[in-house]
Scaffold this motif. Structure first.
Motif, PDB file in Angstrom:
ATOM      1  N   GLY A 122       0.815  -1.211   0.000  1.00 20.35           N
ATOM      2  CA  GLY A 122       0.000   0.000   0.000  1.00 20.35           C
ATOM      3  C   GLY A 122       0.845   1.255   0.000  1.00 20.35           C
ATOM      4  N   TRP A 123       1.996   1.207   0.687  1.00 23.94           N
ATOM      5  CA  TRP A 123       2.912   2.348   0.681  1.00 23.94           C
ATOM      6  C   TRP A 123       3.446   2.601  -0.727  1.00 23.94           C
ATOM      7  N   PHE A 124       3.842   1.550  -1.438  1.00 20.68           N
ATOM      8  CA  PHE A 124       4.314   1.698  -2.817  1.00 20.68           C
ATOM      9  C   PHE A 124       3.209   2.239  -3.714  1.00 20.68           C
ATOM     10  N   ALA A 125       1.987   1.733  -3.542  1.00 20.13           N
ATOM     11  CA  ALA A 125       0.871   2.210  -4.363  1.00 20.13           C
ATOM     12  C   ALA A 125       0.615   3.694  -4.115  1.00 20.13           C
ATOM     13  N   HIS A 126       0.645   4.097  -2.854  1.00 23.16           N
ATOM     14  CA  HIS A 126       0.470   5.512  -2.516  1.00 23.16           C
ATOM     15  C   HIS A 126       1.553   6.355  -3.154  1.00 23.16           C
ATOM     16  N   LEU A 127       2.799   5.875  -3.117  1.00 26.35           N
ATOM     17  CA  LEU A 127       3.919   6.623  -3.704  1.00 26.35           C
ATOM     18  C   LEU A 127       3.747   6.774  -5.209  1.00 26.35           C
TER      19      LEU A 127
ATOM     20  N   SER B 280       0.581  11.926 -10.332  1.00 25.92           N
ATOM     21  CA  SER B 280      -0.321  13.081 -10.368  1.00 25.92           C
ATOM     22  C   SER B 280       0.385  14.410 -10.085  1.00 25.92           C
ATOM     23  N   ASN B 281       1.681  14.394  -9.815  1.00 26.63           N
ATOM     24  CA  ASN B 281       2.423  15.615  -9.494  1.00 26.63           C
ATOM     25  C   ASN B 281       3.438  15.938 -10.575  1.00 26.63           C
ATOM     26  N   GLU B 282       3.871  17.195 -10.587  1.00 25.23           N
ATOM     27  CA  GLU B 282       4.937  17.612 -11.495  1.00 25.23           C
ATOM     28  C   GLU B 282       6.276  17.053 -11.018  1.00 25.23           C
ATOM     29  N   SER B 283       7.264  17.096 -11.880  1.00 27.41           N
ATOM     30  CA  SER B 283       8.546  16.444 -11.599  1.00 27.41           C
ATOM     31  C   SER B 283       9.215  16.985 -10.347  1.00 27.41           C
ATOM     32  N   THR B 284       9.248  18.321 -10.171  1.00 21.91           N
ATOM     33  CA  THR B 284       9.932  18.905  -9.010  1.00 21.91           C
ATOM     34  C   THR B 284       9.215  18.519  -7.717  1.00 21.91           C
ATOM     35  N   ILE B 285       7.896  18.659  -7.724  1.00 24.66           N
ATOM     36  CA  ILE B 285       7.113  18.301  -6.539  1.00 24.66           C
ATOM     37  C   ILE B 285       7.183  16.797  -6.284  1.00 24.66           C
ATOM     38  N   ALA B 286       7.235  16.016  -7.371  1.00 21.39           N
ATOM     39  CA  ALA B 286       7.263  14.567  -7.230  1.00 21.39           C
ATOM     40  C   ALA B 286       8.526  14.092  -6.527  1.00 21.39           C
ATOM     41  N   VAL B 287       9.655  14.703  -6.847  1.00 20.06           N
ATOM     42  CA  VAL B 287      10.913  14.307  -6.199  1.00 20.06           C
ATOM     43  C   VAL B 287      10.865  14.606  -4.709  1.00 20.06           C
ATOM     44  N   LYS B 288      10.382  15.784  -4.353  1.00 22.09           N
ATOM     45  CA  LYS B 288      10.271  16.133  -2.935  1.00 22.09           C
ATOM     46  C   LYS B 288       9.334  15.181  -2.202  1.00 22.09           C
ATOM     47  N   PHE B 289       8.221  14.850  -2.849  1.00 22.77           N
ATOM     48  CA  PHE B 289       7.270  13.942  -2.206  1.00 22.77           C
ATOM     49  C   PHE B 289       7.875  12.547  -2.048  1.00 22.77           C
ATOM     50  N   ALA B 290       8.621  12.085  -3.061  1.00 23.56           N
ATOM     51  CA  ALA B 290       9.227  10.755  -2.983  1.00 23.56           C
ATOM     52  C   ALA B 290      10.206  10.667  -1.817  1.00 23.56           C
ATOM     53  N   VAL B 291      11.047  11.701  -1.668  1.00 24.90           N
ATOM     54  CA  VAL B 291      11.999  11.714  -0.555  1.00 24.90           C
ATOM     55  C   VAL B 291      11.258  11.726   0.781  1.00 24.90           C
ATOM     56  N   HIS B 292      10.230  12.565   0.869  1.00 24.85           N
ATOM     57  CA  HIS B 292       9.420  12.638   2.090  1.00 24.85           C
ATOM     58  C   HIS B 292       8.758  11.291   2.393  1.00 24.85           C
ATOM     59  N   HIS B 293       8.215  10.663   1.352  1.00 25.44           N
ATOM     60  CA  HIS B 293       7.495   9.403   1.516  1.00 25.44           C
ATOM     61  C   HIS B 293       8.439   8.283   1.954  1.00 25.44           C
ATOM     62  N   ILE B 294       9.620   8.243   1.366  1.00 24.82           N
ATOM     63  CA  ILE B 294      10.606   7.221   1.729  1.00 24.82           C
ATOM     64  C   ILE B 294      11.063   7.409   3.174  1.00 24.82           C
ATOM     65  N   CYS B 295      11.255   8.653   3.584  1.00 21.17           N
ATOM     66  CA  CYS B 295      11.663   8.918   4.970  1.00 21.17           C
ATOM     67  C   CYS B 295      10.611   8.454   5.964  1.00 21.17           C
ATOM     68  N   VAL B 296       9.345   8.609   5.613  1.00 22.62           N
ATOM     69  CA  VAL B 296       8.261   8.161   6.496  1.00 22.62           C
ATOM     70  C   VAL B 296       8.359   6.655   6.745  1.00 22.62           C
TER      71      VAL B 296
END
Length: 423
Positions: A348-353, A359-375
């Motif tokens: 479910g975590w991978f699906a959420h990621l 659904s996000n732009e490239s710059t926002i997507a990278v920030k979200f990916a780092v944030h999501h992985i840290c969680v």
């Protein structure tokens, strides 16, 4: 004849339970107040809706998990009885620790208890019950009580870290309870492992009666899981669409996981028959997976695909992973919580990621990916470290059973007047 270690519980369990309950009572006297309603019509409707969801979650915690824990022939009374004991203590402690650590629950040094805070406490208790599944039948009630309190504390501290340092969504952070509880319980089981435990222990058996009660617990969990996932999603107008999407998505994911669990169970059986232990566990994996990814799932087919993959991985993991973990890592996972809760939760975590990245732009997507992985990394590290520390504490500081006893049974803890118990 009852095991030799049973009498030691006569003094330890009542003393520990009495001291803990006295401490909780004093803390409730000085810090906990009931949240007052304003009397407005909107607040009244919100309370009615929240109370209905609370009832559903309450049934899951005490009846769903309780009946599900009765699948072992010689541990049925203890499985259901200790489930009630742990849940009752864990909920009280979760109300307190949530109020002390999470800022929205603490008002001028007072903890305002509301229907939402009780639901949050029951979700924290669910995490402790998941961890209990990994050590099912291998610990006494004193060890289980202390383990549950430490697990709830670690889970709430993990939520505080995620919300404070990473500004994680509260609903998303608490739905990681499956990953946290499963990894915590597996690490405790690994530390408590004793030489000589066979892949199929003589006390690790089921029969028709215990299997029927365990299936009843599965049905309770399956029926009320949409409320379990959606209970903390707000009923306000701007969140009502998300709440409906969570309910529909959870139901569809659960429906698919049931079909896949039965299909994979038959395919992996040498006789071509369904294994009810697989069905009882893997049928719920869709609800676990969609609970972590629910805020990003807005279409039915995605929810169904998540349930499909979750049940497939869970059933295969339950069939093959449990024995290999005991052989390779000397870790005995009684209820297979790694396959039922941890793997679907990470899925479910991978699906959420992936859904957020799409659904996000490239710059926002990278920030979200780092944030999501840290969680996920913080959650995994917290659960592994605290599970290891708890296991070491229980192994060396608390009373240990005789080394020639590989598993407990009901005769160690329960009195059966005028009843002949099968040896």
């Amino acid at each position: 004849m009852a095991p030799l270690y049973a009498p030691s519980l006569h003094s330890r369990l009542p003393l520990v339970a009495f001291l803990l309950e006295t401490l909780f009572l004093l803390l409730f006297v000085f810090f906990v107040k009931i949240e007052q309603q304003t009397g407005r019509e909107s607040d009244r409707k919100l309370f009615i809706s929240s109370y209905a969801e609370f009832q559903d979650v309450h049934v899951m915690i005490f009846m769903g998990f309780g009946f599900l824990a009765t699948f072992l022939v010689r541990y049925g009374f203890s499985g259901s009885g200790f489930n009630v004991l742990l849940a009752a203590m864990a909920i009280q402690w979760a109300v307190l620790i949530n109020g002390f650590l999470l800022p929205q629950r603490h008002h001028r040094r007072e903890i305002h208890i509301s229907m939402k805070s009780v639901i949050e406490a029951e979700l924290c208790a669910a995490s402790a019950l998941v961890a209990m599944g990994a050590v099912h039948g291998k610990t006494n009630p004193v060890q289980l009580l202390l383990m549950a309190l430490v697990e709830v504390t670690g889970f709430v501290v993990n939520q505080w870290i995620l919300r404070t340092l990473l500004s994680a969504d509260p609903v998303y952070s608490i739905m990681l309870l499956h990953v946290f509880g499963a990894l915590f319980g597996v690490m405790v089981s690994w530390v408590l492992h004793r030489e000589g435990i066979k892949p199929v222990h003589e006390k690790e058996k089921t029969d028709r009666k215990t299997g029927l009660f365990a299936m009843l617990g599965t049905l309770f969990l399956w029926m009320f899981w949409p409320s379990f996932n959606s209970a903390l999603v707000g009923d306000y107008r701007w969140e009502r669409g998300l709440k409906l999407a969570v309910i529909y998505g959870t139901y569809l994911s659960l429906a698919v996981s049931v079909v896949m669990a039965m299909s994979v169970s038959m395919l992996t059986s040498s006789k071509g028959k369904m294994n009810m232990v697989h069905v009882q566990s893997s049928a719920l994996s869709g609800g676990v997976a969609i609970g972590v990814a629910m805020t990003a799932v807005h279409t039915p087919w995605i929810a169904m695909m998540i349930g499909f993959c979750a049940a497939l991985l869970s059933a295969l993991g339950f069939q093959y992973m449990k024995s290999h973990m005991l052989f390779a890592f000397e870790c005995h996972d009684t209820c297979g919580v790694l396959s039922v809760h941890a793997i679907p939760g990470i899925l479910g975590w991978f699906a959420h990621l992936f859904l957020r990245l799409a659904s996000n732009e490239s710059t926002i997507a990278v920030k979200f990916a780092v944030h999501h992985i840290c969680v996920l990394l913080i959650t995994a590290c917290m659960s592994l470290v605290m599970g290891t520390a708890t296991g070491l504490f229980l192994k060396w500081s608390i009373w240990r059973p005789q080394q020639d006893r590989k598993c407990f049974d009901d005769q160690a803890f329960w009195e059966f007047p005028n009843l002949v118990v099968q040896k």
